[in-house]
Design an enzyme around this catalytic site. Sequence first.
Site, short mmCIF file in Angstrom:
data_model
loop_
_atom_site.label_atom_id
_atom_site.label_comp_id
_atom_site.label_asym_id
_atom_site.label_seq_id
_atom_site.Cartn_x
_atom_site.Cartn_y
_atom_site.Cartn_z
N CYS A 259 0.83 -1.21 0.00
CA CYS A 259 0.00 0.00 0.00
C CYS A 259 0.86 1.26 0.00
O CYS A 259 0.34 2.35 -0.22
CB CYS A 259 -0.92 0.01 1.21
SG CYS A 259 -1.94 -1.46 1.31
N HIS B 228 -2.75 7.02 3.58
CA HIS B 228 -3.28 5.80 2.94
C HIS B 228 -4.66 5.49 3.50
O HIS B 228 -4.92 5.61 4.70
CB HIS B 228 -2.32 4.64 3.22
CG HIS B 228 -2.86 3.31 2.85
ND1 HIS B 228 -3.48 3.06 1.65
CD2 HIS B 228 -2.87 2.13 3.54
CE1 HIS B 228 -3.85 1.79 1.62
NE2 HIS B 228 -3.50 1.21 2.74
N ASN C 18 -10.18 0.07 0.78
CA ASN C 18 -8.72 0.15 0.78
C ASN C 18 -8.22 -0.40 -0.56
O ASN C 18 -8.29 -1.59 -0.81
CB ASN C 18 -8.21 -0.68 1.97
CG ASN C 18 -6.71 -0.77 2.02
OD1 ASN C 18 -5.99 -0.41 1.09
ND2 ASN C 18 -6.19 -1.28 3.13
O1 UT7 Z 1 -3.66 -1.46 3.76
C1 UT7 Z 1 -2.61 -2.10 4.38
C2 UT7 Z 1 -2.48 -1.68 5.79
N1 UT7 Z 1 -3.53 -2.27 6.54
C3 UT7 Z 1 -4.00 -1.68 7.61
O2 UT7 Z 1 -3.57 -0.61 7.97
C4 UT7 Z 1 -5.04 -2.40 8.40
C5 UT7 Z 1 -4.87 -2.18 9.87
N2 UT7 Z 1 -5.83 -2.91 10.68
C6 UT7 Z 1 -7.16 -2.63 10.70
O3 UT7 Z 1 -7.62 -1.76 9.97
C7 UT7 Z 1 -8.03 -3.36 11.69
O4 UT7 Z 1 -7.22 -4.25 12.43
C8 UT7 Z 1 -9.22 -4.15 11.05
C9 UT7 Z 1 -10.26 -3.17 10.55
C10 UT7 Z 1 -8.72 -5.04 9.91
C11 UT7 Z 1 -9.89 -5.04 12.11
O5 UT7 Z 1 -10.34 -4.22 13.19
P1 UT7 Z 1 -9.93 -4.57 14.70
O6 UT7 Z 1 -10.58 -3.56 15.55
O7 UT7 Z 1 -8.42 -4.65 14.78
O8 UT7 Z 1 -10.59 -5.97 14.94
P2 UT7 Z 1 -9.99 -7.32 15.57
O9 UT7 Z 1 -9.38 -8.13 14.48
O10 UT7 Z 1 -9.14 -6.97 16.77
O11 UT7 Z 1 -11.29 -8.03 16.09
C12 UT7 Z 1 -12.12 -7.50 17.12
C13 UT7 Z 1 -13.30 -8.42 17.34
C14 UT7 Z 1 -12.94 -9.87 17.60
O12 UT7 Z 1 -13.92 -10.42 18.44
P3 UT7 Z 1 -13.66 -10.55 20.03
O13 UT7 Z 1 -12.44 -11.39 20.16
O14 UT7 Z 1 -13.46 -9.14 20.52
O15 UT7 Z 1 -14.92 -11.18 20.52
C15 UT7 Z 1 -13.04 -10.51 16.23
O16 UT7 Z 1 -13.32 -11.89 16.30
O17 UT7 Z 1 -14.14 -8.45 16.16
C16 UT7 Z 1 -14.20 -9.78 15.63
N3 UT7 Z 1 -14.08 -9.67 14.18
C17 UT7 Z 1 -15.12 -9.45 13.36
N4 UT7 Z 1 -16.42 -9.30 13.59
C18 UT7 Z 1 -17.22 -9.06 12.54
C19 UT7 Z 1 -12.95 -9.70 13.44
N5 UT7 Z 1 -13.23 -9.51 12.13
C20 UT7 Z 1 -14.56 -9.35 12.06
C21 UT7 Z 1 -15.44 -9.08 11.00
N6 UT7 Z 1 -16.77 -8.95 11.29
N7 UT7 Z 1 -15.02 -8.94 9.75
#
Ligand code: UT7
Length: 352
Positions: free
Chosen positions: A122, A269, A300
Amino acid sequence: MVSIAVNKGRENVAMLGIGAYRPTRLVSNDEVCEVLDSTDQWIFERSGIRNRRWISGDETVRTIAVAAAERAIASSGIDRAEIGTVILATGTWPYKTPHGAPSIAYDLGINGVAAFDLESGCGGFCYGLGVGADLIRAGSAKYVLLIGVETMSVGMDPHDRGTAFIFGDGAGAVVIGPSEENGISPTVWGSDGENALAISQNYDILAYEDRAEELQGTDPATDPVGRMVIRMEGPRVFRWAAVTLPRALSTALEVSGVSKDELEVFIPHQANARINELMKKNLGLADEIPMANDVENTGNTSAASIPLAIEEMLVTGKAKGGQTALLLGFGAGLSYAGQVVTLPPAPKEPSF
Ligand code: UT7
């Protein structure tokens, strides 16, 4: 010792024109959630995304790159015969060989120019901006066409909660050339290979090398390694971003000689609106400084995200040509690159 000639370039360079292409198919969170185990509310709250665009019909990575480039050339007012170099920043050109830039140059009617692909996830567009500007400064090119393009939807697992909702397709391009005042600062860039696997593809090219004899003459479509898909450990990237990027942003301002108060636009980005809000706050930018939020309806788009976001701000009037903007691309590698730039004029033919 013989004396070997040195090129002499132009010190002051800028983005002279911009163009973008957004695929026609708009895909809402609800549509993504027809397959993905998630909800519109979760996606919007965690990432700021409501819609993204995915290619359909005749659209391919090649056609959308060419469409964006055509618009950038028209906006720059430069005769295309003057473009000596094409840089294609992408991670989704479907072949290792041949790489994409020569085919794009051919489609644009400038066959024969220097043409190469640049892969830096990216961060690709900002890496390309640094390389393109330096080629002109070194006298290796007069005008450079830089295209950031991705079709992330092609190598994506629609069931994967870590990637399926975040990525979109699109293309943005700029013509870089000499200018009276300098419009591209030195590039601040870096990488962290220790966290390389935080964003990766399941296709292991080394595994293929080890199995070369076994795989000779077999059909890749039926290979047990299967289709290449991208995986991302989002929280790991988020943590790296929180530590690394504030430093990168401050350094970019420092080396550009532009103070926070002189900055007029912030275009990071478009990965996640929450990351961008945090970066803006931590950098201490005033609330009034407009920040790109193209991620909301474009998703993205990796190496295409920054030129698409610049274009969106210029077309909607959130930013104006000639304003001073801070750019920062980051992602796979993990890697990042940023510059302070003067924004190009609004495109003659907007992408929406
Ligand atoms: O472009 C390249 C660079 N990339 C980035 O900069 C991406 C950086 N990271 C992010 O943008 C974020 O980490 C995401 C948007 C991808 C994910 O958000 P998050 O707040 O980090 O979520 P997480 O993976 O920590 O998950 C939080 C909770 C979990 O549940 P519990 O353990 O709290 O009960 C996950 O199981 O949300 C759950 N979860 C989802 N729920 C619904 C994870 N993915 C999903 C989903 N839909 N797609």
